[in-house]
Design a protein around this motif. Structure first.
Motif, PDB file in Angstrom:
ATOM      1  N   VAL A 100      -6.015  11.321  -1.200  1.00 25.69           N
ATOM      2  CA  VAL A 100      -5.376  11.402  -1.080  1.00 25.69           C
ATOM      3  C   VAL A 100      -4.107  10.180  -0.792  1.00 25.69           C
ATOM      4  N   LEU A 101      -4.936   9.299  -0.780  1.00 26.36           N
ATOM      5  CA  LEU A 101      -4.581   8.127  -0.518  1.00 26.36           C
ATOM      6  C   LEU A 101      -3.390   7.474  -1.594  1.00 26.36           C
ATOM      7  N   GLN A 102      -4.896   7.933  -2.820  1.00 29.67           N
ATOM      8  CA  GLN A 102      -4.411   7.663  -4.430  1.00 29.67           C
ATOM      9  C   GLN A 102      -3.387   8.450  -4.980  1.00 29.67           C
ATOM     10  N   ILE A 103      -3.231   9.312  -3.994  1.00 24.14           N
ATOM     11  CA  ILE A 103      -1.714  10.741  -4.597  1.00 24.14           C
ATOM     12  C   ILE A 103      -0.615  10.228  -4.313  1.00 24.14           C
ATOM     13  N   GLY A 104      -0.730   9.140  -3.188  1.00 24.65           N
ATOM     14  CA  GLY A 104       0.576   9.042  -2.547  1.00 24.65           C
ATOM     15  C   GLY A 104       0.835   7.776  -2.647  1.00 24.65           C
ATOM     16  N   LEU A 105       0.255   6.563  -3.218  1.00 25.10           N
ATOM     17  CA  LEU A 105       0.279   5.275  -4.180  1.00 25.10           C
ATOM     18  C   LEU A 105       1.154   5.949  -5.453  1.00 25.10           C
TER      19      LEU A 105
ATOM     20  N   LEU B 172       2.693   8.525  -6.486  1.00 21.06           N
ATOM     21  CA  LEU B 172       4.383   9.007  -5.819  1.00 21.06           C
ATOM     22  C   LEU B 172       4.766   7.858  -5.334  1.00 21.06           C
ATOM     23  N   ILE B 173       4.227   7.169  -4.769  1.00 16.85           N
ATOM     24  CA  ILE B 173       5.242   5.276  -4.796  1.00 16.85           C
ATOM     25  C   ILE B 173       5.913   4.973  -5.824  1.00 16.85           C
TER      26      ILE B 173
ATOM     27  N   LYS C  48       8.072   7.246  -7.548  1.00 10.54           N
ATOM     28  CA  LYS C  48       9.690   7.157  -7.410  1.00 10.54           C
ATOM     29  C   LYS C  48       9.683   5.746  -7.256  1.00 10.54           C
TER      30      LYS C  48
END
Length: 328
Positions: A134-139, A141-142, A145
């Motif tokens: 999940v943290l990798q996916i969030g990173l 996405l950042i 962006k």
């Protein structure tokens, strides 16, 4: 005693509400009888689902169409095509491939875990691995962006400059002002530029159509309406006239007088010209029982109405009524 006083208060309040509601209902009934049925019907080309600009005559917004042949997807498709022409972030070369590769990587990892017997999250080391994923996916996405923001900052100045090139070639100068000094007849209304120039002869045609359409409607002359309005509008008028016949009613309008009018907007789409005009007019509007002429609603006293009428014409042709919109 208290109960009696309370009851009288409730009855009195109900009577007041009823006294206000009945005249309003009668006014609505009378308004609904005239041509167009007091509803908003027709088409305004690509602007069918856009409200005409407000004017001095109709300062309130026009109501959206209740009946129209135009499809909401048509203007949206045009907008989507324009967006595609300018180019979005995901349409840039390489961006779609990058996002597709990321998605494929995640999907591949999930499928590998399922084939290994650990389920979609198998092989990831339990709950800790799931949190890490999940943290990798969030990173990611950042990062995406930030890349999008960088791309927009790089291209926005050029786009903004391109969109401020001044009036289109052949467009008319901005029109300003209100109605005539007496407040009667057509004024220029909106101060926005009109890509299509509207002259005195056009305003005369609009005023003439206002009376002719009302007269043909009152006489139930569908053949005449075909010469005054678009086939779409005639289909609505025909349906409304058939409903009147089914109700054994006949609507009679007379003494139609234009009191004030403003041009809301005028434009050209291909070979078709459009002009939306706000009109405040008076007329005698009565509904009679068919055969006996017994008055059902309305009176011989003129009433006023404010509507936005849109007219259309083909290149070299004459103006026809294309839409009627009520004002709020």
């Amino acid at each position: 005693m208290n109960f009696s006083q309370r009851t009288r208060g409730i009855v009195r309040a109900f009577a007041i509400v009823l006294s206000l509601a009945v005249p309003a209902a009668m006014a609505i009934t009378a308004a609904d009888a005239r041509v167009g049925g007091g509803s908003s019907s027709g088409s305004r080309g690509s602007k069918t689902y856009s409200a005409p600009p407000s004017t001095t005559t109709a300062p309130n917004a026009a109501q959206p169409m209740n009946r129209t042949f135009s499809q909401p997807g048509a203007p949206a498709a045009a907008g989507a095509a324009a967006g595609a022409a300018k180019g979005g972030f995901f349409s840039r070369p390489g961006m779609g491939m990058m996002m597709g590769g990321l998605a494929a990587g995640f999907l591949g990892a999930g499928l590998f875990g399922m084939l290994s017997g650990g389920g979609l999250a198998g092989g990831l080391g339990g709950l800790a691995s799931i949190i890490g994923l999940v943290l990798q996916i969030g990173l990611i996405l950042i990062v995406v962006k930030l890349a999008m923001s960088w791309w927009q900052r790089r291209h926005t100045p050029a786009n903004a400059y391109a969109n401020n090139t001044g009036p289109a070639a052949g467009s008319a100068p901005p029109q300003t002002g209100g109605g005539f000094g007496s407040g009667m007849g057509f004024g220029l209304g909106s101060s926005t530029p009109a890509p299509l120039e509207i002259g005195p002869s056009d305003y005369e045609a609009f005023e003439r159509l206002l009376g002719d359409v009302q007269a043909a409607w009152s006489n139930e002359d569908v053949a005449k309406l075909h010469t005054l309005a678009t086939p779409e509008m005639v289909s609505y008028f025909t349906k409304d006239l058939e409903q009147n016949k089914a109700n054994n009613d006949i609507n009679k309008t007379s003494d139609v007088k234009l009191l004030q009018g403003d041009l809301a907007e005028a434009w050209r789409e291909g070979q078709t010209d459009y002009a939306s005009v706000a009109m405040r007019f008076s007329l005698v509007d009565k509904t009679l029982e068919r055969g006996t002429n017994r008055l059902i609603s309305g009176s011989d006293t003129p009433i006023e109405a404010t509507e936005v009428w849109t007219f259309a014409r083909q290149s070299g042709g004459h103006w026809e009524l294309s839409a009627i919109q009520q004002t709020n």
